[in-house]
Design a protein around this motif. Structure first.
Motif, PDB file in Angstrom:
ATOM      1  N   VAL A   5     -42.453 -42.842   8.982  1.00 19.93           N
ATOM      2  CA  VAL A   5     -43.091 -41.546   8.746  1.00 19.93           C
ATOM      3  C   VAL A   5     -42.203 -40.706   7.827  1.00 19.93           C
ATOM      4  N   LEU A   6     -42.847 -39.851   7.042  1.00 17.39           N
ATOM      5  CA  LEU A   6     -42.148 -38.916   6.170  1.00 17.39           C
ATOM      6  C   LEU A   6     -41.855 -37.630   6.940  1.00 17.39           C
ATOM      7  N   PHE A   7     -40.595 -37.227   6.918  1.00 17.41           N
ATOM      8  CA  PHE A   7     -40.165 -36.015   7.609  1.00 17.41           C
ATOM      9  C   PHE A   7     -39.582 -35.025   6.606  1.00 17.41           C
ATOM     10  N   LEU A   8     -39.650 -33.739   6.956  1.00 14.33           N
ATOM     11  CA  LEU A   8     -38.956 -32.703   6.199  1.00 14.33           C
ATOM     12  C   LEU A   8     -37.657 -32.391   6.917  1.00 14.33           C
ATOM     13  N   LEU A   9     -36.542 -32.557   6.228  1.00 17.09           N
ATOM     14  CA  LEU A   9     -35.212 -32.334   6.794  1.00 17.09           C
ATOM     15  C   LEU A   9     -34.779 -30.904   6.478  1.00 17.09           C
ATOM     16  N   LEU A  10     -34.713 -30.057   7.505  1.00 18.52           N
ATOM     17  CA  LEU A  10     -34.354 -28.659   7.293  1.00 18.52           C
ATOM     18  C   LEU A  10     -32.856 -28.497   7.045  1.00 18.52           C
ATOM     19  N   ASP A  11     -32.480 -27.296   6.619  1.00 19.23           N
ATOM     20  CA  ASP A  11     -31.144 -27.063   6.080  1.00 19.23           C
ATOM     21  C   ASP A  11     -30.028 -27.409   7.059  1.00 19.23           C
ATOM     22  N   ASN A  12     -30.101 -26.921   8.296  1.00 21.38           N
ATOM     23  CA  ASN A  12     -28.993 -27.174   9.228  1.00 21.38           C
ATOM     24  C   ASN A  12     -28.894 -28.652   9.595  1.00 21.38           C
ATOM     25  N   ALA A  13     -30.046 -29.321   9.727  1.00 21.84           N
ATOM     26  CA  ALA A  13     -30.036 -30.748  10.043  1.00 21.84           C
ATOM     27  C   ALA A  13     -29.469 -31.555   8.874  1.00 21.84           C
ATOM     28  N   ALA A  20     -23.694 -23.111   8.796  1.00 27.56           N
ATOM     29  CA  ALA A  20     -24.887 -23.749   8.221  1.00 27.56           C
ATOM     30  C   ALA A  20     -25.356 -24.953   9.017  1.00 27.56           C
ATOM     31  N   SER A  21     -24.483 -25.562   9.817  1.00 30.50           N
ATOM     32  CA  SER A  21     -24.875 -26.737  10.592  1.00 30.50           C
ATOM     33  C   SER A  21     -25.600 -26.374  11.881  1.00 30.50           C
ATOM     34  N   ILE A  51     -35.362 -31.263   2.091  1.00 36.67           N
ATOM     35  CA  ILE A  51     -35.421 -32.663   1.666  1.00 36.67           C
ATOM     36  C   ILE A  51     -36.452 -33.419   2.490  1.00 36.67           C
ATOM     37  N   ARG A  52     -37.156 -34.327   1.845  1.00 40.82           N
ATOM     38  CA  ARG A  52     -38.069 -35.211   2.560  1.00 40.82           C
ATOM     39  C   ARG A  52     -37.418 -36.587   2.706  1.00 40.82           C
ATOM     40  N   VAL A  91     -35.255 -30.582  12.797  1.00 35.31           N
ATOM     41  CA  VAL A  91     -34.472 -29.358  12.942  1.00 35.31           C
ATOM     42  C   VAL A  91     -33.044 -29.639  13.395  1.00 35.31           C
ATOM     43  N   ASN A  92     -32.746 -30.910  13.740  1.00 34.20           N
ATOM     44  CA  ASN A  92     -31.377 -31.256  14.098  1.00 34.20           C
ATOM     45  C   ASN A  92     -31.192 -32.759  13.982  1.00 34.20           C
TER      46      ASN A  92
END
Length: 487
Positions: A351-359, A245-246, A340-341, A426-427
């Motif tokens: 800035v607001l970022f979207l944190l994807l699953d692996n990150a 998952a990472s 997660i934001r 993405v990371n």
């Protein structure tokens, strides 16, 4: 009347009367072209409630008597069979013996006991890598397809068969898998490229073959099977491991050499590409950047997680069913993933970022399923207290606030409309992480041994340009190694 039921691991030839409750977990027909091709055999793998397995065989003249009453996934009460030694070069179980059906063998389907387990037992790459010669026991394996190379048809027993080479990732390493015959139909490029993430593959009853410097996996025609993104609990369990998952996996794309390859986001960090967060706003194309910033806030929102199919596609809930558009089917085994934001600040702006699953998995040190389960332990059960103190997200989200990290940020013009105001992370990396030497990496890619049969994480992460000429498993296909059937 004797109601005693025996366990599979107790079966030996030294007793004539055996009675077993077993589930048929695998069933296949086989004609051995090396011997009498007119003689058909029906083979099965049977498993009891203790998950012990044994192979059973029905000879040609008895197939019509039993074939209509035997189906995969059904539990049977079986009696009256002959027990013989389990020999041969391609054994599907490790039991010392196997069963031969006779004319008086009794097979009766039963409701109890339930045996829900699929019968798959996955070998690890560490176990596979220890083999120094061809292994007579076939193994199961699960991983992510990160490369596909089509080969010309090869000759086997007087006929031409299809051939495809797979590169499969698991637990930070990759292994070469040779696939021959009709199984190649599942590996057509257009079928594999329809998924948003590199497909998961389950290899059932594959052969470990020793080659110079290591090992590869290879199917045995008529015996081995492979499954792409199967809707089974074992697939969810594999994808939910931290060691999987990472990592971030792109969809499979065709490179300049005609191979399908996946971009794998692991530990690659290029300090030469670091940008200010403010500069990201000037880019409206499809690209990525590296930024260094401080986490100011993890947004406490109810939709910090979402359900996905094993294929990676977000599923749609409809009347207690989960629908996957990519697979075109209902899904029984769903996964939970982070979405997660976070607010990140550097010297230029916040800035607001979207944190994807692996990150997010790397940042928090826990998978989404682990974080999801932790909420039950963190919050009180008393409803009067819940209304006052409960938040939507687990407390561990607050632990990263104030930390300075490196982030790989992707700017995607086709980003999900729900997150159109966010850049996607993405990371994530430690700020003081030692960067990969890009020149050394490219030199290894161009001049080094591209594909040791199993190799570690160093040669695994490349820039976008490197994937255009990435070689997928440069070990050549050997037609004389193709095997059919079991002994």
């Amino acid at each position: 009347m004797n109601d005693r039921v025996d366990l599979v691991d107790k079966i030996t030839p030294w007793r004539k009367s055996w009675k077993v409750h077993v589930k048929v977990v695998k069933l296949w027909y086989h004609k051995n072209p090396a011997f009498d091709s007119s003689q058909n055999l029906l083979h099965m793998v049977l498993m009891d409630k203790k998950l012990h397995k044994i192979q059973a065989t029905i000879r040609d003249q008895l197939i019509s008597k039993f074939s209509l009453s035997l189906n995969e996934g059904i539990v049977y009460l079986m009696t009256n069979f002959t027990v013989v030694p389990n020999t041969g070069l391609n054994r599907v179980t490790k039991h010392r013996f196997r069963l031969l059906f006779q004319y008086n063998t009794s097979v009766v389907s039963v409701v109890s006991p339930r045996i829900p387990h699929s019968g798959l037992c996955f070998a690890s790459l560490d176990e596979i890598d220890q083999m120094t010669k061809d292994h007579n026991f076939l193994i199961d394996f699960v991983g992510i397809i990160t490369g596909v190379r089509k080969e010309r048809d090869v000759a086997s027993y007087g006929k031409l068969v299809k051939a495809v080479v797979l590169e499969v990732f698991a637990d930070g390493k990759r292994v070469q898998c040779n696939v021959f015959g009709n199984a190649c139909d599942l590996l057509e490029y257009d079928k594999l490229q329809k998924y948003g993430r590199s497909p998961l593959v389950v290899l059932e009853s594959f052969k470990i073959k020793a080659i110079k410097g290591g090992v590869i996996l290879q199917n045995v025609i008529d015996v081995s099977r492979l499954f792409i993104n199967p809707d089974i609990p074992e697939a969810v369990e594999f994808l939910s491991r931290f060691s999987v998952a990472s990592y971030g996996f792109s969809s499979l794309v065709t490179n300049d050499l005609g191979y399908l390859v996946s971009k794998v986001d692991g530990d690659y960090f290029n300090s030469k590409e670091i940008s200010n967060i403010q500069d990201l706003h000037s880019d409206n194309g499809d690209s990525h950047y590296f930024v260094i910033g401080t986490i100011k806030e993890v947004m406490d929102e109810p939709d910090w997680w979402y359900y996905t199919c094993v294929c990676g596609q977000a599923v749609v809930e409809h009347e207690d069913l989960y629908l996957c558009d990519a697979c075109g089917s209902c899904v029984e085994n769903v996964m939970v993933k982070y979405g997660i934001r976070v607010k990140i600040q550097d010297a230029s702006c916040t800035v607001l970022f979207l944190l994807l699953d692996n990150a997010a998995t790397k940042l928090f040190g826990r998978t989404c399923s682990e974080a999801f389960l932790s909420i039950e332990d963190e919050f009180p059960v008393d409803p009067s207290v819940l209304a006052v103190c409960r938040s939507y997200s687990p407390q561990m989200f607050d632990h990263v606030v104030g930390e300075e990290k490196g982030f790989k940020v992707e700017i995607d013009s086709t980003v999900d409309p729900d997150y159109s105001s966010c850049f996607k992370i993405v990371n994530a990396f430690s700020h003081n992480q030692e960067p990969v030497a890009v020149d050394d990496y490219i030199n290894a890619m161009l001049h080094g041994p591209i594909f040791p049969p199993i190799y570690d994480s160093y040669l695994q992460y490349a820039t976008g340009e490197d994937y255009k000429t990435q070689v997928v498993c440069d070990n050549a296909i050997q037609s004389e190694t193709i095997e059919e059937g079991s002994a």
